[in-house]
Design an enzyme around this catalytic site. Structure first.
Site, PDB file in Angstrom:
ATOM      1  N   TYR A 128       0.276   3.177  -8.598  1.00 29.21           N
ATOM      2  CA  TYR A 128      -1.194   3.007  -8.274  1.00 29.21           C
ATOM      3  C   TYR A 128      -1.259   3.979  -6.974  1.00 29.21           C
ATOM      4  CZ  TYR A 128      -5.526   0.903  -6.439  1.00 29.21           C
ATOM      5  OH  TYR A 128      -6.684   0.467  -6.108  1.00 29.21           O
ATOM      6  N   ASP A 223       3.748   8.486  -1.963  1.00 32.14           N
ATOM      7  CA  ASP A 223       2.789   7.455  -1.556  1.00 32.14           C
ATOM      8  C   ASP A 223       3.413   6.268  -1.108  1.00 32.14           C
ATOM      9  OD1 ASP A 223       1.068   5.621  -1.393  1.00 32.14           O
ATOM     10  OD2 ASP A 223       0.126   5.851  -3.460  1.00 32.14           O
ATOM     11  N   LYS A 251      -1.339   0.066   4.693  1.00 32.33           N
ATOM     12  CA  LYS A 251      -1.085  -1.289   5.049  1.00 32.33           C
ATOM     13  C   LYS A 251      -0.217  -1.588   6.418  1.00 32.33           C
ATOM     14  CE  LYS A 251      -1.101  -2.165  -0.064  1.00 32.33           C
ATOM     15  NZ  LYS A 251      -1.125  -1.363  -0.916  1.00 32.33           N
TER      16      LYS A 251
END
Ligand SMILES: *Cc1c(COP(=O)(O)O)cnc(C)c1O
Length: 411
Positions: A128, A223, A251
């Site tokens: 993702y 990522d 995050k």
């Protein structure tokens, strides 16, 4: 609100029942609006690595708040966090802050194309990279390499440049490069996958991607929105010793406030406006509150022994869950690295998304519900990694394993 939530991963669609509505968080715990307390293994999907509402972060936020919530102009805190990120992450010489992981990934994609002058990218099935159009490609069976969109509203023309390969499959990556000569700008991946459950790179996979991309004049992009400052202080790239050209973060670096970032080699990043011609902007980017939470979180994380503690407590949980499940006669597989773990209800080793899909989802649903009833809050999907924090104690883990033992005997 569609489905009653502001982000679909919060819904309980795949495990059954209704999502819990929460009131407050502290340390390893989360309390719902009815006053029930849970041990939390979601950690707001990663940012809460020091524990929720850490007093150092909260205090710093109080002080920052007094100075105002947004400047829309340079703020010295950006330089502080930028320097910390550059010092920590091997691939990053220059960094741009944005407001989410999605924004970081969509910006890095534009940069990959701008720098190489090529339009295609390779992503992996089950990885993702936020919800931007170009990444919403369902990599499944025959349509995998056709780049068919995963969601209505995403035009085929947008995803036709998105090529996909199974995770841990270097041969498919080589084949895609051979079939699309000088058209592929780069390869983007989660260096440790958290978005199809917890899946680790096989030995040689990251190194192989580094070689193949170099050979074809393409960029390698990690990522690390999830793995950054979680798998190690310098991210998965530090842990595995493979340095990509570009990296996305999010995050943890926001410490619970909305932050994303992308960065990498100076020659590539000099393409970004206003240093270069590739446009990317943000009204609230580099926001002083978000920078403050990020700085304080990284300060806490860089203390000696932090990652050893995270590794130890997470391994205890992960190995304990596997043992308890096997004792109860379930076929399971899983593991952990640092503060990230996974447990699949399948007898098969999981190297990619197809392997992950062999898991017994109904059984996971029953496990999730049973754990919830015993005050343990797990991500409501078999295809999510679990997260621990510095606030999780041995007692928390023991309580979790005792609950798991009961639930696993019942299901
Ligand atoms: C969470 C996540 C994103 C998206 O970040 P948001 O802040 O939710 O937009 C992108 N990539 C990875 C690997 C993620 O885990």
């Amino acid at each position: 609100m569609p489905g009653g939530v502001s982000s679909p991963v919060r819904a309980f669609k795949s495990v059954g029942g209704q999502p819990i509505v929460f009131d407050h968080v502290k340390g390893a715990y989360i309390w719902d609006v009815d006053g029930n307390q849970y041990i939390d293994y979601v950690g707001t999907w990663g940012p809460a690595i020091c524990g929720h509402a850490h007093p150092v972060v909260i205090q710093a936020l109080h002080e920052a708040l007094e100075k105002g919530t947004s400047f829309g102009a340079p703020c010295a805190l950006e330089n502080v966090l930028a320097e910390m990120v550059i010092d920590a992450v091997p691939s990053i010489d220059v960094v741009r802050f944005v407001n989410s992981g999605t924004e970081a990934c969509m910006s890095v994609l534009r940069l990959m194309r701008a720098f190489t002058g090529r339009d295609k990218i390779i992503k992996f099935e089950g990885c993702y990279h936020g919800h931007a159009d170009m990444f919403l490609v369902k990599a499944g069976s025959g349509v995998a390499t056709l780049g068919l969109p995963d969601s209505p509203g995403v035009p085929k023309s947008t995803t036709s440049n998105t090529l996909t390969a199974p995770y841990n499959d270097l041969e498919t990556v080589k084949k895609l490069f051979a079939e699309n000569p000088e058209q592929i700008s780069g390869v983007i991946l989660e260096p440790v996958v958290g978005n199809s459950g917890f899946v680790t790179p096989d030995a040689g996979f990251l190194e192989g991607l580094r070689e193949i991309t170099k050979e074809h004049g393409a960029l390698l992009v990690f990522d690390e929105v999830m793995t950054g400052f979680r798998i190690a202080y310098g991210g998965a790239q530090e842990r595995f010793g493979v340095t990509p050209d570009l990296t996305t973060l999010g995050k943890v670096i926001g410490g619970g406030l909305p932050v994303g970032a992308y960065g990498g080699r100076a020659d590539i990043m000099s393409m970004v406006a206003p240093a270069g011609p590739m446009y990317q902007a943000g009204t609230l980017s580099g926001n002083p509150l978000a920078m403050t939470a990020g700085i304080k979180t990284l300060e806490l994380l860089r203390k000696p022994g932090t990652y050893e503690q995270l590794d130890r407590i997470t391994k205890k949980l992960s190995q304990g869950l596997l043992a308890v499940a096997r004792e109860a006669g379930h076929e399971v597989t899983g593991g952990s690295i640092s503060a990230m773990f996974g447990l699949f209800f399948t007898g098969q080793e999981v190297h990619n998304y197809d392997d992950a899909k062999t898991a017994d989802l109904k059984k996971f649903g029953r496990f999730h519900r049973g754990m919830l009833e015993r005050g343990i809050y797990l991500a409501p999907s078999q295809f999510e990694a679990g997260f621990t924090s510095l606030a999780h104690t041995d007692e928390d883990v023991e309580q979790t394993l005792a609950a798991a033992k009961e639930v696993l005997a019942e299901i």
